[in-house]
Structure formats: C-alpha cells, structure tokens
Design a protein around this motif. Sequence first.
Motif, PDB file in Angstrom:
ATOM      1  N   ASN A 256       0.844  -1.189   0.000  1.00 53.19           N
ATOM      2  CA  ASN A 256       0.000   0.000   0.000  1.00 53.19           C
ATOM      3  C   ASN A 256       0.884   1.247   0.000  1.00 53.19           C
ATOM      4  N   PHE A 257       0.292   2.386  -0.401  1.00 51.40           N
ATOM      5  CA  PHE A 257       1.024   3.647  -0.565  1.00 51.40           C
ATOM      6  C   PHE A 257       1.106   4.503   0.698  1.00 51.40           C
ATOM      7  N   TYR A 258       0.129   4.361   1.612  1.00 50.96           N
ATOM      8  CA  TYR A 258       0.057   5.316   2.731  1.00 50.96           C
ATOM      9  C   TYR A 258      -0.027   4.657   4.102  1.00 50.96           C
TER      10      TYR A 258
ATOM     11  N   HIS B   4      -0.660  -1.992  -7.606  1.00 59.85           N
ATOM     12  CA  HIS B   4      -1.216  -0.932  -8.445  1.00 59.85           C
ATOM     13  C   HIS B   4      -0.101   0.029  -8.839  1.00 59.85           C
ATOM     14  N   SER B   5      -0.092   0.346 -10.130  1.00 64.27           N
ATOM     15  CA  SER B   5       0.777   1.405 -10.626  1.00 64.27           C
ATOM     16  C   SER B   5       2.247   1.113 -10.359  1.00 64.27           C
ATOM     17  N   ARG B   6       2.982   1.994  -9.664  1.00 61.83           N
ATOM     18  CA  ARG B   6       4.394   1.700  -9.417  1.00 61.83           C
ATOM     19  C   ARG B   6       4.526   0.392  -8.634  1.00 61.83           C
ATOM     20  N   LEU B   7       3.540   0.126  -7.811  1.00 58.17           N
ATOM     21  CA  LEU B   7       3.582  -1.103  -7.024  1.00 58.17           C
ATOM     22  C   LEU B   7       3.127  -2.307  -7.846  1.00 58.17           C
ATOM     23  N   GLY B   8       2.457  -2.029  -8.969  1.00 55.41           N
ATOM     24  CA  GLY B   8       2.164  -3.072  -9.954  1.00 55.41           C
ATOM     25  C   GLY B   8       3.429  -3.463 -10.703  1.00 55.41           C
ATOM     26  N   LYS B   9       4.279  -2.478 -10.965  1.00 52.90           N
ATOM     27  CA  LYS B   9       5.578  -2.773 -11.579  1.00 52.90           C
ATOM     28  C   LYS B   9       6.351  -3.692 -10.628  1.00 52.90           C
ATOM     29  N   ALA B  10       6.311  -3.359  -9.335  1.00 47.24           N
ATOM     30  CA  ALA B  10       7.017  -4.182  -8.331  1.00 47.24           C
ATOM     31  C   ALA B  10       6.405  -5.582  -8.243  1.00 47.24           C
TER      32      ALA B  10
ATOM     33  N   GLY C 117       1.862   7.817 -23.850  1.00 46.87           N
ATOM     34  CA  GLY C 117       1.771   8.261 -22.453  1.00 46.87           C
ATOM     35  C   GLY C 117       3.166   8.379 -21.868  1.00 46.87           C
ATOM     36  N   GLU C 118       3.359   7.776 -20.712  1.00 46.15           N
ATOM     37  CA  GLU C 118       4.669   7.843 -20.051  1.00 46.15           C
ATOM     38  C   GLU C 118       5.709   7.039 -20.837  1.00 46.15           C
ATOM     39  N   THR C 119       6.871   7.621 -21.054  1.00 45.36           N
ATOM     40  CA  THR C 119       7.937   6.936 -21.809  1.00 45.36           C
ATOM     41  C   THR C 119       9.106   6.597 -20.878  1.00 45.36           C
TER      42      THR C 119
ATOM     43  N   ARG D 157      10.922   9.699 -19.816  1.00 44.94           N
ATOM     44  CA  ARG D 157      10.128  10.472 -18.871  1.00 44.94           C
ATOM     45  C   ARG D 157      10.159   9.831 -17.473  1.00 44.94           C
ATOM     46  N   ILE D 158       9.987   8.515 -17.417  1.00 44.69           N
ATOM     47  CA  ILE D 158       9.917   7.846 -16.103  1.00 44.69           C
ATOM     48  C   ILE D 158      11.281   7.898 -15.414  1.00 44.69           C
ATOM     49  N   ASN D 159      12.355   7.750 -16.208  1.00 46.27           N
ATOM     50  CA  ASN D 159      13.701   7.790 -15.610  1.00 46.27           C
ATOM     51  C   ASN D 159      14.088   9.192 -15.158  1.00 46.27           C
TER      52      ASN D 159
ATOM     53  N   SER E 251      11.541  11.567 -14.085  1.00 45.07           N
ATOM     54  CA  SER E 251      10.683  11.868 -12.923  1.00 45.07           C
ATOM     55  C   SER E 251      11.049  11.017 -11.711  1.00 45.07           C
ATOM     56  N   PHE E 252      11.431   9.768 -11.974  1.00 52.06           N
ATOM     57  CA  PHE E 252      11.684   8.821 -10.877  1.00 52.06           C
ATOM     58  C   PHE E 252      13.042   8.155 -11.081  1.00 52.06           C
ATOM     59  N   PRO E 253      14.132   8.910 -10.888  1.00 52.13           N
ATOM     60  CA  PRO E 253      15.458   8.363 -11.227  1.00 52.13           C
ATOM     61  C   PRO E 253      15.857   7.182 -10.348  1.00 52.13           C
ATOM     62  N   HIS E 254      15.119   6.944  -9.270  1.00 49.55           N
ATOM     63  CA  HIS E 254      15.493   5.872  -8.333  1.00 49.55           C
ATOM     64  C   HIS E 254      14.737   4.569  -8.574  1.00 49.55           C
ATOM     65  N   TRP E 255      13.793   4.522  -9.495  1.00 49.75           N
ATOM     66  CA  TRP E 255      12.960   3.323  -9.644  1.00 49.75           C
ATOM     67  C   TRP E 255      13.673   2.164 -10.337  1.00 49.75           C
ATOM     68  N   PHE E 256      14.417   2.490 -11.406  1.00 51.34           N
ATOM     69  CA  PHE E 256      15.064   1.448 -12.213  1.00 51.34           C
ATOM     70  C   PHE E 256      16.572   1.519 -11.985  1.00 51.34           C
TER      71      PHE E 256
ATOM     72  N   GLN F   3      -4.827   6.921 -19.616  1.00 51.22           N
ATOM     73  CA  GLN F   3      -4.071   6.846 -20.870  1.00 51.22           C
ATOM     74  C   GLN F   3      -2.567   6.997 -20.628  1.00 51.22           C
ATOM     75  N   TRP F   4      -2.212   7.628 -19.539  1.00 48.63           N
ATOM     76  CA  TRP F   4      -0.799   7.774 -19.153  1.00 48.63           C
ATOM     77  C   TRP F   4      -0.111   6.415 -19.072  1.00 48.63           C
ATOM     78  N   ALA F   5      -0.872   5.397 -18.642  1.00 51.20           N
ATOM     79  CA  ALA F   5      -0.330   4.034 -18.527  1.00 51.20           C
ATOM     80  C   ALA F   5      -0.486   3.235 -19.827  1.00 51.20           C
TER      81      ALA F   5
ATOM     82  N   LYS G  44     -10.857   5.910 -13.747  1.00 51.27           N
ATOM     83  CA  LYS G  44      -9.505   6.464 -13.726  1.00 51.27           C
ATOM     84  C   LYS G  44      -8.455   5.504 -13.158  1.00 51.27           C
ATOM     85  N   HIS G  45      -7.254   5.986 -13.071  1.00 54.95           N
ATOM     86  CA  HIS G  45      -6.104   5.303 -12.486  1.00 54.95           C
ATOM     87  C   HIS G  45      -6.369   5.063 -10.998  1.00 54.95           C
ATOM     88  N   ASP G  46      -6.686   3.828 -10.650  1.00 58.62           N
ATOM     89  CA  ASP G  46      -7.144   3.547  -9.284  1.00 58.62           C
ATOM     90  C   ASP G  46      -7.306   2.027  -9.150  1.00 58.62           C
TER      91      ASP G  46
HETATM   92  C1  GTR Z   1       2.960   8.195 -11.836  1.00 56.95           C
HETATM   93  C2  GTR Z   1       3.996   7.484 -12.649  1.00 56.95           C
HETATM   94  C3  GTR Z   1       3.482   6.146 -13.088  1.00 56.95           C
HETATM   95  C4  GTR Z   1       2.798   5.390 -11.967  1.00 56.95           C
HETATM   96  C5  GTR Z   1       2.055   6.293 -11.003  1.00 56.95           C
HETATM   97  C6  GTR Z   1       1.668   5.659  -9.667  1.00 56.95           C
HETATM   98  O1  GTR Z   1       3.347   9.471 -11.467  1.00 56.95           O
HETATM   99  O2  GTR Z   1       4.303   8.275 -13.759  1.00 56.95           O
HETATM  100  O3  GTR Z   1       4.533   5.390 -13.654  1.00 56.95           O
HETATM  101  O4  GTR Z   1       3.683   4.586 -11.294  1.00 56.95           O
HETATM  102  O5  GTR Z   1       2.737   7.430 -10.701  1.00 56.95           O
HETATM  103  O6  GTR Z   1       2.424   4.896  -9.073  1.00 56.95           O
HETATM  104  O7  GTR Z   1       0.560   5.976  -9.212  1.00 56.95           O
END
Ligand code: GTR
Length: 414
Positions: free
Chosen positions: A124-126, A250-256, A288-290, A293-295, A297-302, A341-343, A391-393
């Motif tokens: 979870n995020f929070y 979900h999202s970044r945590l979906g990547k994980a 959307g996100e490339t 762009r991701i590297n 905004s988030f230089p620590h993810w990869f 659409q960002w994803a 939406k993204h959720d």
């Molecule tokens: C965004 C990021 C996405 C996604 C999202 C999230 O800012 O660009 O790659 O991970 O955050 O985790 O909600």
Amino acid sequence: SYPLSMAMAQFEPNYDERQVPEFKIPDPLTTFDGKKITATSEWENTRRPELYQFFEEQVYGKVPGKLDSLSFNMVETSDDALNGKAQRKQVEVSLFKNGKSLDFNILLYLPKSRKPAPIFLGYNFYGNHSITDDPNVIVSKAWAMDSEEFGISGHTLTEASRGVRVHRWALEKIIDGGFGLATIYYGEVDPDKNDFSDGLHSLFYMESQEIPKKDEWGSIAAWAFGMSRALDYLETDPDIDASHVVSFGHSRLGKAALWAGASDTRFAGVISNDSGCGGAALSKRQVGETVGRINTSFPHWFCDNFTEYNENEEALPVDQHELLALIAPRPLYVASAEDDQWADPRGEFLSAHYATSVYDLYGTKGISDTKMPEVNSPVQNTLAYHIRTGKHDVTEYDWEQYIDWAKRFVAVKP
Ligand code: GTR
C-alpha cells in the motif's frame, strides 16, 4: 495533429495511435542470437534465463547478494476482526545484513472459514492503517510522502490517514471469497524518493559505497525483494496456503508486483493493476509515459543502465511483454483503466497478447485476440485482461474480477 519536433517529443506525451512509431515486437520465443524455441525445456534452460538476465541487469537492477539472516515477530493478533469473520495478524519482519537491519510490517487478514487460506499480497502507498478503518492497525513510523488530501505532513503518518484508502482494498469481498489479504507499507522497505542512503539498498553496500552500481537494483527491485521476504514469512504460517500467494500491485507497485513474480517463482500468480510504463505496458509504443520520462521523474525506480534507453526505446532488444512472459505459465492478470491513458491501456493489452505465445507453449490459455475487449468485459484465462471504465485507481470492480479469476485459475477450492 502536428508532427512533434524531437525536442518536444521528450516532454509532450503522445496519445495518438497514428504517431506510434513502427517497430518489431521482439519474439519471446526467439533467442537473442536467433534460435527458435519450441519446447518448454528450451524456454526454461535458455530463453527465460537470458531474458531474465536482461531485465535484471538493464531494467530493474540486480540484488547485490543475500541477506545474512531474517526473523519474524508476531506483534499483534486477533481472532475477532471484521465482525468476527477474520483473523488479524501484524507481523514484523527484520532483515539483517552487514551489521545493519531493516524492519517492515505485514498486516494480515485471514478468513476463519478457510484454513489454510490462499492470499493476495500487495503493498500500500500510505501505511497499513490507510487500507482499513480497523483502529487496531498500527501506524507506521516510516518516512511517507506528504499529502494534503490525506493529512500527511512532515513525512509522518498519523491517525489522520487511517482508512483513507479503504476503497482500494475490497477486504470483505476478499475474505468472503475465501482469500486472505497481506499488505505492507512500501515506504518501510524503501522510501519512495531519490535517496539511496536509506531503505533496503543501504544494507547491501560494500564499504564506502553510497549508491547502487549501474546494474544494481533501484526501488522497484527493492520492493520486489521485500515481497519475497514477506513470502518467506507466509511460508512459515500454518494458517496460510503459501503455495497459493498472488502478488498484487497498483501502478508503481504493480511494476514491483510483476518483477516480484518474475524473479520469485514461488508466487503462484500475479496481478498488475494499471502498472503502465516499466510495468505491463510496451515501451516501444512510447504512448503516455515513456522510458525517458519515467527515468527523469523517478530516477530511483530502475537501475542506471535503463537510462540508456531514454528516447531510445528502439535500442531495447526486449519489451515488457517479455517481462510478462517470465511469469508464464503461472496465472497473470493485466488490468487497465479507460481514463488512465498515461499508462497506455492498449500497450498493456498488447503486451498480454504478445506474451501469450509462451503461455501457449505450456498449453495454457492467454489473450490470443489482437482486438482489445470492450470496457468492463474481462477476458479471463490463465493470462487475463480487462479494461474498466474510470480512472487510475483500484476499484471494487477490479477486485471482483481478481477474486473470480483467482478462484478459477489460482486457488481452486477442492
Ligand atoms: C505516476 C507514474 C506512473 C505510476 C504512477 C503511480 O506518477 O508516472 O509510472 O507509477 O505514478 O504509481 O501511481
């Protein structure tokens, strides 16, 4: 629409299918030196390892070594959670390496009606206390992202954020479906900021090392590693069916969650909810996100090596469908949202489609159709996909699909 200049292209996200560059989908079943894979043994002994190694060294980064030890401590437990339907446990996991240590806490809800219970495991995020109104859930002391919406300031979690993410976790439905839920606050494993002095990475540094090497793990790989250590605990708990643990995110945590499923085959299934760029979505589409762009905004993810593909996706000898293929033939659910659409929902769908050849090789069913399903019309096979409205959720709707699918493909009741 107007053609974008190269410089603008770095900053303006593209959402126009006509602007998607032409590219060849790397074939999961052809090795880097051109050999065709026709048997599962060749996939397992040759192709899967070389693909895994590429993602490990060029995308997410390697885990530099092994822990010295780990321990589990039951901090709190109750047999009377969720109006008596569930058992609650809060377990502290401690990781030890090079004289340093790091603790994170798993919050567990288990159905009393099914023992041992299959589990969804996801970050979870929070904070664990954000996923439920249950007043007994301990508030994490770890660094948190400030959020006006959730009353988080000074990077400190408080009572103010209890229950703020209830809607993302269909806890009752999960329990009623005969599954347990295990969740962890991701900031306890690695704080989500571009600072490598804290979190898991710091435990593994060689003397005088301050940041991971170019091919060593970023935060996504650290979160994935944390999920595996949580699974180490789940394997010791007799109330849990550890052979049926689904990694969810979900999202970044979906990547994980995807990287956890690819790197640890003990995960019986994987769910990618709106994971997007660097998750389920194809990078070469650049919708959307490339990668650049991701590297940025988030230089620590990869890992640092991944920046070689910034504005240079065509140089990638792989794409993210091959990350999905690393999970085959285990059940995998890729989900998108129409307004996300960002994803790149279409890129997530195509990725599932192009991973299907490896599911086919095993005689399991994937997404053979090249046409995206309608919104809210899931296609559920061993490899499943849906795009829902909204939406993204993470929504009730998403969980209803995951639970149904997991009952059919992951943990079939005897
Ligand atoms: C965004 C990021 C996405 C996604 C999202 C999230 O800012 O660009 O790659 O991970 O955050 O985790 O909600």
